[in-house]
Design a protein around this motif. Structure first.
Motif, PDB file in Angstrom:
ATOM      1  N   GLY A 360       0.907  -1.207  -0.033  1.00  0.00           N
ATOM      2  CA  GLY A 360      -0.058  -0.045  -0.056  1.00  0.00           C
ATOM      3  C   GLY A 360       0.753   1.161  -0.010  1.00  0.00           C
ATOM      4  N   LEU A 361       0.339   2.395  -0.425  1.00  0.00           N
ATOM      5  CA  LEU A 361       1.083   3.610  -0.343  1.00  0.00           C
ATOM      6  C   LEU A 361       0.814   4.594   1.121  1.00  0.00           C
ATOM      7  N   GLU A 362       1.573   5.365   1.359  1.00  0.00           N
ATOM      8  CA  GLU A 362       1.604   6.188   2.458  1.00  0.00           C
ATOM      9  C   GLU A 362       0.578   7.079   2.619  1.00  0.00           C
ATOM     10  N   ASP A 363      -0.071   7.309   3.623  1.00  0.00           N
ATOM     11  CA  ASP A 363      -1.011   8.402   3.691  1.00  0.00           C
ATOM     12  C   ASP A 363      -0.649   9.159   5.099  1.00  0.00           C
ATOM     13  N   ARG A 364       0.002  10.190   4.981  1.00  0.00           N
ATOM     14  CA  ARG A 364       0.726  10.997   6.167  1.00  0.00           C
ATOM     15  C   ARG A 364      -0.397  11.389   7.206  1.00  0.00           C
ATOM     16  N   SER A 365      -1.652  11.473   6.544  1.00  0.00           N
ATOM     17  CA  SER A 365      -2.480  12.163   7.539  1.00  0.00           C
ATOM     18  C   SER A 365      -3.120  11.200   8.467  1.00  0.00           C
ATOM     19  N   GLN A 366      -2.883   9.809   8.508  1.00  0.00           N
ATOM     20  CA  GLN A 366      -3.022   8.717   9.416  1.00  0.00           C
ATOM     21  C   GLN A 366      -1.718   8.343   9.981  1.00  0.00           C
ATOM     22  N   GLU A 367      -1.616   8.247  11.130  1.00  0.00           N
ATOM     23  CA  GLU A 367      -0.438   7.794  11.934  1.00  0.00           C
ATOM     24  C   GLU A 367      -0.130   6.437  11.543  1.00  0.00           C
ATOM     25  N   GLN A 368      -1.195   5.499  11.390  1.00  0.00           N
ATOM     26  CA  GLN A 368      -0.738   4.070  11.292  1.00  0.00           C
ATOM     27  C   GLN A 368      -0.334   3.802   9.828  1.00  0.00           C
ATOM     28  N   LEU A 369      -0.633   4.886   9.064  1.00  0.00           N
ATOM     29  CA  LEU A 369      -0.430   4.519   7.354  1.00  0.00           C
ATOM     30  C   LEU A 369       0.791   5.429   7.116  1.00  0.00           C
ATOM     31  N   GLN A 370       1.389   6.047   8.044  1.00  0.00           N
ATOM     32  CA  GLN A 370       2.705   6.640   7.872  1.00  0.00           C
ATOM     33  C   GLN A 370       3.924   5.601   7.701  1.00  0.00           C
ATOM     34  N   PHE A 371       4.798   5.976   6.882  1.00  0.00           N
ATOM     35  CA  PHE A 371       6.032   5.041   6.486  1.00  0.00           C
ATOM     36  C   PHE A 371       7.235   5.013   7.686  1.00  0.00           C
ATOM     37  N   ALA A 372       7.682   4.168   7.892  1.00  0.00           N
ATOM     38  CA  ALA A 372       8.808   3.798   8.418  1.00  0.00           C
ATOM     39  C   ALA A 372       9.946   3.414   7.265  1.00  0.00           C
ATOM     40  N   VAL A 373      10.856   4.284   7.142  1.00  0.00           N
ATOM     41  CA  VAL A 373      11.625   3.852   5.999  1.00  0.00           C
ATOM     42  C   VAL A 373      13.261   3.458   6.348  1.00  0.00           C
ATOM     43  N   CYS A 374      13.699   2.352   5.669  1.00  0.00           N
ATOM     44  CA  CYS A 374      14.882   1.978   6.014  1.00  0.00           C
ATOM     45  C   CYS A 374      15.981   2.770   5.479  1.00  0.00           C
ATOM     46  N   ARG A 375      17.175   3.030   6.031  1.00  0.00           N
ATOM     47  CA  ARG A 375      17.971   3.953   5.651  1.00  0.00           C
ATOM     48  C   ARG A 375      19.165   3.063   4.948  1.00  0.00           C
ATOM     49  N   ARG A 376      19.228   1.777   4.861  1.00  0.00           N
ATOM     50  CA  ARG A 376      20.204   1.033   4.340  1.00  0.00           C
ATOM     51  C   ARG A 376      19.606   0.179   3.158  1.00  0.00           C
ATOM     52  N   CYS A 377      18.285   0.263   2.774  1.00  0.00           N
ATOM     53  CA  CYS A 377      17.926  -0.623   1.840  1.00  0.00           C
ATOM     54  C   CYS A 377      16.318   0.108   1.160  1.00  0.00           C
ATOM     55  N   PRO A 378      16.100  -0.053  -0.091  1.00  0.00           N
ATOM     56  CA  PRO A 378      14.809   0.509  -0.511  1.00  0.00           C
ATOM     57  C   PRO A 378      13.444  -0.002  -0.149  1.00  0.00           C
ATOM     58  N   LYS A 379      13.291  -0.255   1.304  1.00  0.00           N
ATOM     59  CA  LYS A 379      12.316  -0.932   1.933  1.00  0.00           C
ATOM     60  C   LYS A 379      11.465   0.211   2.822  1.00  0.00           C
ATOM     61  N   SER A 380      10.041   0.095   2.760  1.00  0.00           N
ATOM     62  CA  SER A 380       9.357   1.089   3.768  1.00  0.00           C
ATOM     63  C   SER A 380       8.098   0.093   4.425  1.00  0.00           C
ATOM     64  N   TYR A 381       7.873   0.632   5.235  1.00  0.00           N
ATOM     65  CA  TYR A 381       6.674  -0.161   6.111  1.00  0.00           C
ATOM     66  C   TYR A 381       5.584   0.789   6.680  1.00  0.00           C
ATOM     67  N   HIS A 382       4.515   0.513   6.608  1.00  0.00           N
ATOM     68  CA  HIS A 382       3.511   1.311   7.206  1.00  0.00           C
ATOM     69  C   HIS A 382       3.655   0.945   8.956  1.00  0.00           C
ATOM     70  N   ARG A 383       3.379   1.943   9.641  1.00  0.00           N
ATOM     71  CA  ARG A 383       3.647   1.595  11.012  1.00  0.00           C
ATOM     72  C   ARG A 383       2.746   0.537  11.481  1.00  0.00           C
ATOM     73  N   LYS A 384       1.583   0.301  10.955  1.00  0.00           N
ATOM     74  CA  LYS A 384       0.600  -0.909  11.376  1.00  0.00           C
ATOM     75  C   LYS A 384       1.160  -2.236  10.832  1.00  0.00           C
ATOM     76  N   CYS A 385       1.919  -2.066   9.852  1.00  0.00           N
ATOM     77  CA  CYS A 385       2.472  -3.362   9.165  1.00  0.00           C
ATOM     78  C   CYS A 385       3.743  -3.736  10.112  1.00  0.00           C
ATOM     79  N   LEU A 386       4.556  -2.674  10.548  1.00  0.00           N
ATOM     80  CA  LEU A 386       5.573  -3.246  11.342  1.00  0.00           C
ATOM     81  C   LEU A 386       5.170  -4.027  12.524  1.00  0.00           C
ATOM     82  N   ASN A 387       3.950  -3.651  13.052  1.00  0.00           N
ATOM     83  CA  ASN A 387       3.388  -4.435  14.418  1.00  0.00           C
ATOM     84  C   ASN A 387       3.043  -6.002  14.071  1.00  0.00           C
ATOM     85  N   THR A 388       2.764  -6.457  12.565  1.00  0.00           N
ATOM     86  CA  THR A 388       2.807  -7.580  12.366  1.00  0.00           C
ATOM     87  C   THR A 388       3.841  -8.465  11.929  1.00  0.00           C
ATOM     88  N   LEU A 389       5.164  -7.823  11.793  1.00  0.00           N
ATOM     89  CA  LEU A 389       6.108  -8.516  11.222  1.00  0.00           C
ATOM     90  C   LEU A 389       6.937  -9.318  12.677  1.00  0.00           C
TER      91      LEU A 389
END
Length: 389
Positions: A360-389
Motif C-alpha cells: 500500500g501507499l503512504e498516507d501521512r494524514s493517518q499515523e498508522q499509514l505513515q512510513f518507517a523507511v529503512c536507511r540501508r535498503c529501499p524498503k518502507s513499512y506502514h507503522r501498522k505493518c511493522l506491528n505484524t512482523l
C-alpha cells in the motif's frame, strides 16, 4: 451542439459549472483538455480554431447531464486556486470542477502543469526545490509523483504563459523548463500489486485542506525536502542539506555531531554562512552509489550507470538491473524488460515509495499509514505493518 437530458423546453438550459467531466473526440474516444487551443483574452470572439471536434461530457451544477461541443479553454491563475474553463461552440464559458475519476490519467500531466504555473505565478522568485515540495504536498495524498516528464509535453503552453504573464516571466524556474532541450520521456510509475484507494485529483476543498494543514512558508517547504538525518552518522541535529539531486543532509560544522561521534564535513561556522549553495562530493562529481548494491558509478551524461528515482522527493540512485529485480522479483522477463527500458531512458519509481509488507501507499494524514523507511535498503513499512512482523 449542446445536448442535455431533462430538456423539456425549446431554450438551451444555462449552466456555469460542470463536474464529473471528461472530453471525447468525434469518435467518442477520450481526449485530453490540452488538445483544445488556449485562450488568454477575456472575450469569446476570435477563438483560435480547433483542429478537431471535441466534446465536453459531465454533470452541470443544476444536475443535468451535459454533452456539448467546445472549441477552446482558458486558465485563471489569479486566485487561491487555479480556475479552468472551456468555451462552448455557442460562445459560453463553462467552469470545470472535478473530472471523472475513470478518466484521471487523461488529465494527469496537464493538472500537474497547471498547479506548477499557479505556484510560480504566486511565487516567481522561489527556487525549484520549493516548487517540488509544493507539488508533492498538493498531490501526495493522491498517489501522484510529479516529475519533469509531466511538463515536457506542455512546453509550448509554458512558453505561452511566460510570454503573456509578467509574473511568470520573472520565474527562472519556468524559463529553465522552457529552455530545456532534453528528449521527452514518459514517466512510468511502478504500481505492481498496488491498490489505488483514492483518485489522484483532489477537489478544491481537499487541496485547500492539504495545503493549509502544513506551513506554506518557503523556508519550511525547503527544509521539508531535505533529510532530517545526517548521511554520515544517522543522527539528527544541526544539519546542512545538499542542493544536488541526492538531497542528503550532513553535520557540516565542527562539533555539531559530537553526540554521535560524527566526523562531520569539517566546515567552520563562517564557511557555512558564506555558502550560497552546497553540493556534496557525490553531486559535485556526479557519481553516486547504487542504493541496492552500494557500488559507486557515474550518474550523469552518456557514461551514466546509475539513475535517479523519478519521485521528486527521492534522492536514491540505482543500477537498472538492481532496481528492475526489486520491482519485479518474481518475473525475470519483466525485470529484464524494465532494465532495458531504464537503460533506454525511461524513468522509474523505486520500491521505497510503497509498503514492502502490504504494497500500500503512504498516507501521512493517518499515523498508522505513515512510513518507517529503512536507511540501508529501499524498503518502507506502514507503522501498522511493522506491528505484524
Amino acid at each position: 451542439m449542446m445536448m442535455m437530458s431533462d430538456d423539456d423546453d425549446d431554450s438551451d438550459p444555462q449552466f456555469n459549472v460542470v463536474a464529473d467531466y471528461f472530453f471525447v473526440d468525434a469518435e467518442k474516444n477520450p481526449i485530453c483538455l490540452s488538445a483544445l487551443p488556449i485562450r488568454f483574452e477575456q472575450g469569446t470572439d476570435e477563438a483560435t480554431q480547433c483542429k478537431q471536434n471535441i466534446f465536453l461530457r459531465g454533470v452541470a451544477d443544476s444536475g443535468i447531464t451535459v454533452y456539448t461541443h467546445v472549441v477552446a479553454w482558458k486558465l485563471g491563475l489569479e486566485g487561491k486556486q487555479p480556475v479552468i474553463a472551456v468555451l462552448s461552440v455557442e460562445g459560453s464559458w463553462i467552469n470545470l470542477a472535478k473530472p471523472r475519476n475513470s478518466y484521471e490519467e487523461e488529465f494527469r500531466t496537464i493538472f500537474i502543469t497547471v498547479r506548477m504555473l499557479h505556484f510560480l505565478r504566486r511565487k516567481p522568485e522561489e527556487p525549484e526545490k520549493n516548487m517540488w515540495s509544493h507539488l508533492r504536498k498538493v498531490f501526495d495524498k493522491f498517489d501522484l509523483r510529479p516529475s519533469k516528464d509531466d511538463f515536457r509535453n506542455h512546453r509550448s503552453l509554458l512558453k505561452l504563459f511566460a510570454e503573456k504573464d509578467l509574473n511568470l516571466a520573472k520565474s527562472q524556474v519556468l524559463q529553465a523548463f522552457i529552455e530545456e532541450g532534453s528528449k521527452t520521456q514518459i514517466s512510468e510509475v511502478e504500481s505492481d500489486n498496488i491498490e489505488m484507494k483514492q483518485s489522484f485529483i483532489a477537489s478544491d476543498e481537499e487541496i485547500e485542506d492539504m495545503v493549509s494543514d502544513g506551513n506554506s512558508e518557503s523556508d519550511e517547504e525547503e527544509d521539508d525536502l531535505f533529510d532530517f538525518t545526517c548521511a554520515i552518522c544517522d543522527n539528527g541535529g544541526d544539519l546542512l542539506g545538499c542542493d544536488g539531486p541526492c538531497m542528503r543532509s550532513f553535520h557540516a560544522k565542527i562539533g555539531t555531531g559530537e553526540d554521535s561521534y560524527c566526523d562531520t564535513l569539517g566546515f567552520t561556522e563562517a564557511e557555512v554562512e558564506a555558502m550560497k549553495t552546497f553540493l556534496c562530493k557525490n553531486c559535485e562529481y556526479k557519481q553516486h552509489q547504487c542504493f541496492i548494491c552500494g557500488v559507486l558509478e557515474p550518474s550523469d551524461g552518456p557514461t551514466a550507470k546509475v539513475f535517479l528515482c523519478n519521485n521528486a522527493t527521492c534522492g536514491y540512485f540505482y543500477h537498472p538491473k538492481c532496481v528492475a529485480r526489486k520491482l519485479h522479483p518474481n518475473n525475470k522477463v519483466e525485470a529484464l524488460e524494465k532494465e532495458n527500458k531504464i537503460i533506454g531512458g525511461s524513468s522509474f519509481t523505486c520500491p521505497i515509495h510503497w509498503c514492502f509488507h502490504c504494497k500500500g501507499l503512504e498516507d501521512r494524514s493517518q499515523e498508522q499509514l505513515q512510513f518507517a523507511v529503512c536507511r540501508r535498503c529501499p524498503k518502507s513499512y506502514h507503522r501498522k505493518c511493522l506491528n505484524t512482523l
